[in-house]
Structures are given as structure tokens and as C-alpha cells.
Design a protein around this motif. Structure first.
Motif, short mmCIF file in Angstrom:
data_model
loop_
_atom_site.label_atom_id
_atom_site.label_comp_id
_atom_site.label_asym_id
_atom_site.label_seq_id
_atom_site.Cartn_x
_atom_site.Cartn_y
_atom_site.Cartn_z
N GLY A 109 27.05 49.05 8.67
CA GLY A 109 27.32 49.70 7.38
C GLY A 109 26.04 49.85 6.59
O GLY A 109 24.96 50.00 7.14
N THR A 110 26.18 49.79 5.28
CA THR A 110 25.01 49.98 4.42
C THR A 110 24.04 48.82 4.57
O THR A 110 24.43 47.68 4.77
N HIS A 111 22.78 49.15 4.48
CA HIS A 111 21.71 48.16 4.64
C HIS A 111 21.11 47.92 3.25
O HIS A 111 20.51 48.82 2.68
N LYS A 129 15.49 47.75 1.35
CA LYS A 129 14.84 49.06 1.25
C LYS A 129 13.54 49.03 2.02
O LYS A 129 12.89 48.00 2.13
#
Length: 117
Positions: free
Chosen positions: A16-18, A21
Motif C-alpha cells: 500500500g502507501t509508503h 519520502k
């Protein structure tokens, strides 16, 4: 690869989202942890695209690519990144110096008063 600001290491990412950054600093790929994203102006130190000034850059195989405008430029010789062993030694030295200052300050404090008999 640790967070370049605080040194935190990421765990195995879940699907899913990481939350971490990526950026480029001194022409090297760096990671920024979620905590530093919230507490610091983490984009201020990142390299910027020469065309659009975006920080959404990727460093790979001798080139820097901007994901905002697509500009690709050759990578100049990047500055060396200190090893984690070097960073650990620096941090240990700073902690030891701070502890020494605190303990030195404590030794100058007056001791407990003794009751006279």
C-alpha cells in the motif's frame, strides 16, 4: 537506508502507501521518515530541478531525473556520504561530551547539608 535527518531505519514496508519520502540531496538519494516529515522543513535541504525547481527528483545510475517535468541531467560527482559507523562514532562522542558537561556541573553543586549535633 536510514532517514537522512534523524538516522531512523525503516521497517519492512507493508503493501500500500509508503509513508517514507524520497529525495535527492547533494546528488544522492535520501529517505525522509514520517516523523521528520511532520516536524521539520525536510524539503528545504533537498536538491531542486534546474528547470522547474521541483524537489521530486530521483538519482540513479549517474543521472538525476525530475519526476515533475521529466528533465534528466547527468550526475556530477556526488559528495561522499558518511558511513553509519562514522555517524555512530560522532553521536557517541557528542553524547559522552554532553554527559561529561552535565556531570561536571553536578560536581560543582553544594552537597547535602548536614545537621549539627
Amino acid at each position: 537506508m536510514p532517514c537522512y535527518l534523524c538516522g531512523a531505519r525503516q521497517n519492512d514496508p507493508v503493501r500500500g502507501t509508503h509513508p517514507w519520502k524520497r529525495g535527492v540531496r547533494h546528488e544522492r538519494q535520501v529517505l525522509i521518515c514520517p516523523d521528520c516529515q511532520l516536524t521539520q522543513d525536510w524539503k528545504a535541504d533537498l536538491d531542486r530541478c534546474g528547470r522547474c525547481r521541483s524537489t521530486f527528483l530521483l538519482s540513479r545510475l549517474g543521472e538525476i531525473e525530475c519526476h515533475s517535468c521529466g528533465e534528466v541531467r547527468p550526475q556530477t560527482s556526488p559528495q561522499p556520504v558518511p558511513s553509519s559507523a562514522h555517524l555512530d562514532a560522532v553521536l557517541t562522542n557528542e553524547v559522552e561530551q554532553a554527559l561529561s558537561r552535565v556531570l561536571g556541573g553536578l560536581s560543582r553543586l553544594p552537597g547535602p547539608r548536614r545537621a549539627h549535633r
